[in-house]
Every structure is written in structure tokens, then in C-alpha cells.
Design a protein around this motif. Sequence first.
Motif, PDB file in Angstrom:
ATOM      1  N   PRO A   9      -7.344  -6.976  -6.748  1.00  0.00           N
ATOM      2  CA  PRO A   9      -6.649  -6.931  -5.449  1.00  0.00           C
ATOM      3  C   PRO A   9      -5.406  -7.808  -5.454  1.00  0.00           C
ATOM      4  CG  PRO A   9      -8.680  -8.205  -5.301  1.00  0.00           C
ATOM      5  CD  PRO A   9      -8.704  -7.533  -6.629  1.00  0.00           C
ATOM      6  N   ASN A  10      -4.384  -7.376  -4.747  1.00  0.00           N
ATOM      7  CA  ASN A  10      -3.104  -8.098  -4.709  1.00  0.00           C
ATOM      8  C   ASN A  10      -3.082  -9.190  -3.652  1.00  0.00           C
ATOM      9  OD1 ASN A  10      -1.946  -6.509  -6.749  1.00  0.00           O
ATOM     10  ND2 ASN A  10      -1.404  -4.906  -5.270  1.00  0.00           N
ATOM     11  N   TYR A  11      -3.938  -9.105  -2.659  1.00  0.00           N
ATOM     12  CA  TYR A  11      -3.902 -10.046  -1.558  1.00  0.00           C
ATOM     13  C   TYR A  11      -5.290 -10.639  -1.326  1.00  0.00           C
ATOM     14  CZ  TYR A  11       0.484  -7.605  -0.701  1.00  0.00           C
ATOM     15  OH  TYR A  11       1.720  -7.046  -0.859  1.00  0.00           O
ATOM     16  N   TYR A  13      -6.826 -11.053   1.454  1.00  0.00           N
ATOM     17  CA  TYR A  13      -7.586 -10.262   2.418  1.00  0.00           C
ATOM     18  C   TYR A  13      -8.316  -9.111   1.726  1.00  0.00           C
ATOM     19  CZ  TYR A  13      -8.579  -7.095   6.311  1.00  0.00           C
ATOM     20  OH  TYR A  13      -9.202  -6.261   7.199  1.00  0.00           O
ATOM     21  N   GLU A  14      -7.650  -8.456   0.775  1.00  0.00           N
ATOM     22  CA  GLU A  14      -8.279  -7.358   0.047  1.00  0.00           C
ATOM     23  C   GLU A  14      -9.446  -7.871  -0.808  1.00  0.00           C
ATOM     24  OE1 GLU A  14      -5.343  -5.364  -2.201  1.00  0.00           O
ATOM     25  OE2 GLU A  14      -4.167  -4.727  -0.466  1.00  0.00           O
ATOM     26  N   LYS A  17     -12.507  -8.392   1.391  1.00  0.00           N
ATOM     27  CA  LYS A  17     -13.169  -7.153   1.778  1.00  0.00           C
ATOM     28  C   LYS A  17     -14.127  -6.679   0.692  1.00  0.00           C
ATOM     29  CE  LYS A  17      -9.587  -4.577   2.815  1.00  0.00           C
ATOM     30  NZ  LYS A  17      -8.833  -3.399   3.295  1.00  0.00           N
TER      31      LYS A  17
END
Length: 402
Positions: A9-11, A13-14, A17
Motif C-alpha cells: 500500500p502507498n498510504y 490509511y490503505e 484497512k
Amino acid sequence: MLPEDNTLPNYNYEAKKILCPMGLEYKKIHACPNDCVLYTNDFAILKVCLTCGLSRFKKKTDRSSGEEEIESLHAKVLWIDEAFSEFGVESRNLRIGLPIDGMNPYWNLSSKHSSWPDLLVHVYLSPLIDDLKMLWDTGVEVFDAYREEKFTMRAMLFCTINDFPAYGNLSGYSVKGHYACPICEENTSYTQLKHGQKTAYTRHRKFLVRSHPYRRLKKAFNGCQEDEIASTPRNGEEVYQRVKNINIVFGKTQKKSTERNIWKKRSIFFNLPYWCKLDVRNCIDVMHVEKNVCDSVIGTLLNIKGKTKDRVKARQDLVDMGIRFELHPQSIRKRTYLRPAFHTLSKKEKKIFCECLHSVKVPQGYSSNVKSLVSMQDLKVNWFKVSRLSCVNATTFACGYS
């Protein structure tokens, strides 16, 4: 940093999740600003600290919510021979070692601020102890993908790995002063140096076997043979009996006890049901010992100002101790002259030594660039420019060469 076709994931937040549904979320725990208590378990509903009376919540400022966040604990899992038969029935149970060390995130050695993976304050270890007790008593259900089955995995903490100051924080023993040896305790052999104004811990030959030839040497050591036998280390049960009745109130506002006692507190690790059954509970990190010894050896060989241990005060202490007569300082015309020791290097020898370090080539990742540490003009080594681990690798090679 990662290739373009990576699937990570790049962020943040991702990433959350993905991790949170798997039960890998983190939990925030409020703490008293004076380190008196953690607001968890029986104290979860309190709004005021019972020890110092300070409010649980800080007043809001422009950019801070006032919540205290506890850093996540990352323990290195090690597999060792199991001494507990019931626990060892399941080969997939974990034996955990807890390494603890400090780091400076800003690469400025003069900074007063540092970051610690674990805060060495007694009350902040409580959540860790609760998790370790749960992992020992009931365990957690996990899925073995290789065998395609579920099983109850348990875990135990078999030791901590840290430097000597952290040893004192975790074990509750006072590692400063005349009785700093946790093995000898009150039988620690020490000498208070008059000129160097330091405490020297002596008579280490007593830890050797009775037949060791070093025990009979006089001139090379303190002028006497060594006939004493080292103390037997206390096991976990004996240590627990010494500390179980120590009453201490934690917090920044609490006054320190004036009672002189080499055991300052009962380690919170004794809350683990198996901790007192372990003979070796706190281990010294060899990296710190190796780094400090190598620094002193190299500094003394090259006579680096501020790093060498062969100074006027050290020679004067030899006079008071009545040993190493050939190294006693001499006063000539109001000047103090120090005779060269057997380890004293001439300018030519220092140059050869530095040229060897300057030209050394090591495998990638073994250490930092050793060449950049060596000053051929001043004939000295600047260890302070590198990280601790890189310094250990470089000084290991240097001491091997010397």
C-alpha cells in the motif's frame, strides 16, 4: 524506495484497512504525566491519578490533543531449548527474547533527546506483562498454513538483552557505586581511585578456575596471587525473596528513598509465573561491551586526546596502589614525565596502523566506510562519526590487527 510494480500500500490509511480486519490494530492507553500509573484494567475509568492527583487529561493546546500514546512493542522471537516439559510439548510455541536499546533519531550525538523502543519505566511495562501472562496461561488460537490446522500457541519471555544501565532498570539492581556487580553484590571487589576519582572494579581473576595460571601471576596484575573464589550467582527464587517486600511508589513527584539498598525495586517481570524459575533472566548485549572496550584500546594505542586511558592521573593511581613501578611518573624540572609503556606506539608505528585501516576493504554491509574514519594527518580514528554497529565491526577488525 520500492519498485514501481510493488503491491504494498502507498498510504498509511490503505495499510490500516488491510491490517485492522486481521486483528493487528494498535491500542492507545492513557498514562499519568508523572509516570505514576497507566489507565488500563482496574484504572481504566479513573480521571485523576490516585498517586499524585494530576488530571488524566491535559488542557488542549493549539496543536496537541493531550493523549499519551504508548509505542508498540516489537520483540525478537528466538527458539531455544525448552526447560518446561508441558510448554515444550508443542514445538510451535514461542520463546521470546526482548532486546532493549536507545537510539538517536536526529543523528546529533549532542542532542538531549532520544527515542526508546521500550520506555524503561516500570508502569509502562504493565501492558506487555499482561500480554505475556495471557500468552503463557491460555495462549492464542492461530492457523498453521503449512499443516493446514489450527492450534493454541503459547509464548514465554526467556530473557532480556540490553546494555548495563538498562540492566539496572529492568532487574531492579543498582548498577552504580561500590557494589555494581549483580553477581557478587556486597562482595564486589572495588578500589576507589584517589587521582582518577573513579571506582575501579578489581580481582577479576577470582572468576577463573582454581588451576588457571593467571591466578599465580603477581607482577602482571595487582602484585598478589588470587586465591579467592567467586560468589555463586543467585537463582531466580533467591532474587525474588530479596525483592518481594520492597515497597516503592512510582512517579516523577515521588521522593527517592534515602535507604541504602543495592536492590531498588521488585522487577515487574516477576509477575510472570515462570520468571523466578529462570537462572539467566537479564543478558548483557555484547555489542556495547565490545564497542566500549575497542574504543578504549584504540584510543590508548594511538594516544588520542580525550580517548586514551593512559594519563597522568592513571599513572599517579599506580603509585598509590604500589604496582607497575616502571610506569610511575617522574618529575623533572617542574614537569611530569611519563615513561613509555609497552603498548606505546611510535609515530612510524601509528602511521602503519592507520594506513592499514585506511586501506581496508570489507564486504558490503559489514561496516561503514572505514577509510572515512581514519585521519592520516592527525593519526587518529574518529569513531564518533559512525553508528554503534558500524563502529563495532570496524573496531573488531582493528583490534584483530593490533
